[in-house]
Design an enzyme around this catalytic site. Structure first.
Site, PDB file in Angstrom:
ATOM      1  N   ALA A  46      23.798 -36.122  17.932  1.00 37.49           N
ATOM      2  CA  ALA A  46      24.297 -37.489  17.781  1.00 37.49           C
ATOM      3  C   ALA A  46      23.168 -38.415  17.364  1.00 37.49           C
ATOM      4  O   ALA A  46      22.380 -38.869  18.198  1.00 37.49           O
ATOM      5  CB  ALA A  46      24.931 -37.968  19.091  1.00 37.49           C
ATOM      6  N   PRO A  96      27.324 -46.845  14.746  1.00 37.34           N
ATOM      7  CA  PRO A  96      28.166 -47.676  13.891  1.00 37.34           C
ATOM      8  C   PRO A  96      27.395 -48.633  12.984  1.00 37.34           C
ATOM      9  O   PRO A  96      27.826 -48.919  11.870  1.00 37.34           O
ATOM     10  CB  PRO A  96      29.035 -48.439  14.901  1.00 37.34           C
ATOM     11  CG  PRO A  96      29.127 -47.511  16.075  1.00 37.34           C
ATOM     12  CD  PRO A  96      27.791 -46.834  16.150  1.00 37.34           C
ATOM     13  N   SER A 139      21.998 -44.313   7.655  1.00 41.39           N
ATOM     14  CA  SER A 139      20.785 -43.536   7.402  1.00 41.39           C
ATOM     15  C   SER A 139      19.536 -44.164   8.006  1.00 41.39           C
ATOM     16  O   SER A 139      18.469 -43.553   7.999  1.00 41.39           O
ATOM     17  CB  SER A 139      20.581 -43.368   5.890  1.00 41.39           C
ATOM     18  OG  SER A 139      21.629 -42.612   5.318  1.00 41.39           O
ATOM     19  N   PHE A 196      30.588 -40.590  13.566  1.00 41.55           N
ATOM     20  CA  PHE A 196      30.510 -39.540  12.540  1.00 41.55           C
ATOM     21  C   PHE A 196      29.874 -38.263  13.085  1.00 41.55           C
ATOM     22  O   PHE A 196      29.121 -37.592  12.381  1.00 41.55           O
ATOM     23  CB  PHE A 196      29.728 -40.009  11.306  1.00 41.55           C
ATOM     24  CG  PHE A 196      30.179 -41.322  10.718  1.00 41.55           C
ATOM     25  CD1 PHE A 196      31.519 -41.670  10.696  1.00 41.55           C
ATOM     26  CD2 PHE A 196      29.256 -42.201  10.183  1.00 41.55           C
ATOM     27  CE1 PHE A 196      31.941 -42.886  10.146  1.00 41.55           C
ATOM     28  CE2 PHE A 196      29.657 -43.414   9.631  1.00 41.55           C
ATOM     29  CZ  PHE A 196      31.007 -43.760   9.618  1.00 41.55           C
ATOM     30  N   ILE A 197      30.188 -37.910  14.321  1.00 37.16           N
ATOM     31  CA  ILE A 197      29.534 -36.761  14.956  1.00 37.16           C
ATOM     32  C   ILE A 197      30.346 -35.482  14.725  1.00 37.16           C
ATOM     33  O   ILE A 197      31.445 -35.318  15.263  1.00 37.16           O
ATOM     34  CB  ILE A 197      29.332 -37.004  16.468  1.00 37.16           C
ATOM     35  CG1 ILE A 197      28.609 -38.342  16.699  1.00 37.16           C
ATOM     36  CG2 ILE A 197      28.562 -35.835  17.078  1.00 37.16           C
ATOM     37  CD1 ILE A 197      27.305 -38.484  15.960  1.00 37.16           C
ATOM     38  N   THR A 198      29.789 -34.570  13.932  1.00 36.77           N
ATOM     39  CA  THR A 198      30.422 -33.282  13.670  1.00 36.77           C
ATOM     40  C   THR A 198      30.466 -32.459  14.952  1.00 36.77           C
ATOM     41  O   THR A 198      29.503 -32.431  15.714  1.00 36.77           O
ATOM     42  CB  THR A 198      29.630 -32.529  12.591  1.00 36.77           C
ATOM     43  OG1 THR A 198      29.577 -33.329  11.414  1.00 36.77           O
ATOM     44  CG2 THR A 198      30.300 -31.198  12.258  1.00 36.77           C
ATOM     45  N   GLU A 255      18.343 -29.137   7.544  1.00 35.21           N
ATOM     46  CA  GLU A 255      19.703 -29.660   7.424  1.00 35.21           C
ATOM     47  C   GLU A 255      20.027 -29.971   5.959  1.00 35.21           C
ATOM     48  O   GLU A 255      21.117 -29.663   5.467  1.00 35.21           O
ATOM     49  CB  GLU A 255      19.872 -30.912   8.284  1.00 35.21           C
ATOM     50  CG  GLU A 255      21.255 -31.536   8.168  1.00 35.21           C
ATOM     51  CD  GLU A 255      21.436 -32.759   9.049  1.00 35.21           C
ATOM     52  OE1 GLU A 255      22.504 -33.396   8.970  1.00 35.21           O
ATOM     53  OE2 GLU A 255      20.514 -33.085   9.825  1.00 35.21           O
ATOM     54  N   ARG A 256      19.069 -30.573   5.272  1.00 40.16           N
ATOM     55  CA  ARG A 256      19.302 -30.924   3.863  1.00 40.16           C
ATOM     56  C   ARG A 256      19.363 -29.686   2.982  1.00 40.16           C
ATOM     57  O   ARG A 256      20.156 -29.638   2.029  1.00 40.16           O
ATOM     58  CB  ARG A 256      18.220 -31.904   3.415  1.00 40.16           C
ATOM     59  CG  ARG A 256      18.407 -33.267   4.055  1.00 40.16           C
ATOM     60  CD  ARG A 256      17.196 -34.161   4.020  1.00 40.16           C
ATOM     61  NE  ARG A 256      17.507 -35.420   4.708  1.00 40.16           N
ATOM     62  CZ  ARG A 256      16.606 -36.312   5.099  1.00 40.16           C
ATOM     63  NH1 ARG A 256      15.315 -36.093   4.867  1.00 40.16           N
ATOM     64  NH2 ARG A 256      16.988 -37.405   5.712  1.00 40.16           N
ATOM     65  N   ARG A 276      47.039 -20.353 -16.922  1.00 36.41           N
ATOM     66  CA  ARG A 276      47.866 -21.489 -17.323  1.00 36.41           C
ATOM     67  C   ARG A 276      47.971 -21.552 -18.849  1.00 36.41           C
ATOM     68  O   ARG A 276      46.956 -21.481 -19.547  1.00 36.41           O
ATOM     69  CB  ARG A 276      47.246 -22.777 -16.783  1.00 36.41           C
ATOM     70  CG  ARG A 276      47.877 -24.069 -17.273  1.00 36.41           C
ATOM     71  CD  ARG A 276      49.226 -24.308 -16.671  1.00 36.41           C
ATOM     72  NE  ARG A 276      49.688 -25.663 -16.972  1.00 36.41           N
ATOM     73  CZ  ARG A 276      50.953 -26.047 -16.884  1.00 36.41           C
ATOM     74  NH1 ARG A 276      51.871 -25.167 -16.493  1.00 36.41           N
ATOM     75  NH2 ARG A 276      51.303 -27.288 -17.157  1.00 36.41           N
TER      76      ARG A 276
END
Length: 380
Positions: free
Chosen positions: A125, A129, A133, A157-159, A243-244, A269
């Site tokens: 976390a 709000p 960044s 926004f916590i996954t 992470e990136r 198609r």
């Protein structure tokens, strides 16, 4: 171009991961999207299959192999299946380094076995709000009171936010110390004052339980502090590169996935009496996408090799993250266009890929922040 960064052990692990996703994830993912989160059973199944904590020592139930390429394989196989709701990469790529590098022996004994078995689902976390960044703008506090830290604040926004049993929370332990006043504290399910807010309704990643978290006078024992007090900001900077890179790995795989399903669609198609892939414009579009996908793959694989060798720089991770996530956005948009009206229908996987792709350039640090990191490196 053949990928030469994997050996036979990696290829066997990929077969394992691919089979797991086909059997345990794909049949249920549509239901999970409707429910807004995956099942706890799939986490337990992943633990049993050995997909969690591949770099965790064997004594705690992990794979005992320090090699990020195994993590990358899990990310790639989930992306190929469109399984955007399964939070294994957050557990393996983002949280694991904090527990492996910073947790003391007692903490590792408490947390790592459940981490590897899937019984303990984790989250981190950071975002609030009003911060986004801007991590230095974090307002959540953890003030010492006796042997405890009293935690107050909110995160968003916590996954894995709804399902998480263990949350690493970034908080100010010394509000007057600036960047040296941040620490990492671990909050566990059931601690009084720890509450989960609403499951956030997102444009994409529908099966991923992204949530708001709140902390009201949560008493966190000093035994739950990760690393040293006051070094939280340094720890974040040390771990954000992986992470990136994880986002770059997923983005590159996402470009390849979009290309594959679109190339197949243009073969099947027909329009004006022939497959739409026979038209020059379609071939030119696919040719450009295929070339960009190959460029992304070569660069990301090189970054993977550098990371495994311990040489990937913060700047290179930022480059990989911004360029591949931006490429993914452009690619899925072009692929939707090649699908025509069907590309706008959610029953077609390209529509889901279009929705899921948009956030890649936002989380993990926005791409604007990535460019700032890269730009500053040119003048240092």
């Amino acid at each position: 171009m053949e990928r030469n960064i994997f050996d036979d052990d990696h290829r066997a692990f990929r077969d394992l991961a691919k089979t797991f996703v086909e059997r345990e994830v794909e049949p249920h993912h549509e239901q999970w999207e409707a429910e807004g989160q995956v099942s706890r059973e799939v986490w337990l199944a992943a633990g049993k299959a050995g997909l969690l904590g591949t770099d965790v020592p064997e004594e705690f139930g992990g794979g005992g192999v320090t090699d990020y390429r195994y993590n990358a394989i899990v990310v790639e196989e989930l992306v190929k299946a469109g399984a955007s709701g399964v939070g294994f990469p957050l557990q393996n790529d983002v949280v694991a380094p904090y527990l492996l590098r910073l947790a003391n022996a007692e903490q590792q004994r408490r947390w790592l076995p459940g981490f590897c078995s899937g019984e303990i689902i984790t989250a981190i976390a950071m975002t609030e709000p009003g911060t986004g960044s801007d991590l230095q703008g974090i307002q959540t506090t953890a003030i010492r009171d006796g042997d405890d830290l009293v935690l107050n604040g909110s995160k968003t926004f916590i996954t894995n936010g709804i399902m998480a049993d263990l949350v690493i929370v970034v908080a100010k332990t010394d509000p007057e110390a600036g960047s040296k006043g941040f620490s990492l504290v671990v909050v566990e399910r059931g601690m009084p004052g720890f509450e989960r807010g609403r499951r956030l309704k997102k444009v994409g990643l529908k099966a991923q339980d992204t949530a708001e978290l709140s902390f009201t006078d949560v008493r966190v024992p000093s035994a739950n502090v990760l690393g040293e007090l006051g070094k939280g900001f340094v720890y974040l900077m040390q771990n954000l590169s992986q992470e990136r890179l994880s986002i770059a790995v997923g983005s590159a795989a996402g470009v390849e996935h979009a290309l594959a399903i679109t190339a197949q669609y243009t073969k099947d198609r027909t329009a004006f009496g022939k497959p739409i892939g026979a038209f020059q414009n379609t071939r030119f579009e696919l040719a450009e996408i295929a070339t960009e996908a190959q460029i992304a793959r070569v660069f990301v694989d090189r970054c993977l090799s550098e990371h495994v060798a311990g040489n990937l720089s913060v700047t290179e991770a930022a480059m990989a993250k911004w360029w591949t996530s931006d490429l993914l956005k452009r690619t899925v948009d072009r692929c939707v266009q090649l699908h025509g009206g069907y590309g706008y229908m959610l029953e077609y996987p390209i529509a889901k890929a279009f929705l899921d792709a948009r956030v890649q350039s936002i989380f993990g640090g926005t791409n604007e922040i990535m460019k700032e990191i890269i730009g500053r490196s040119l003048f240092s």
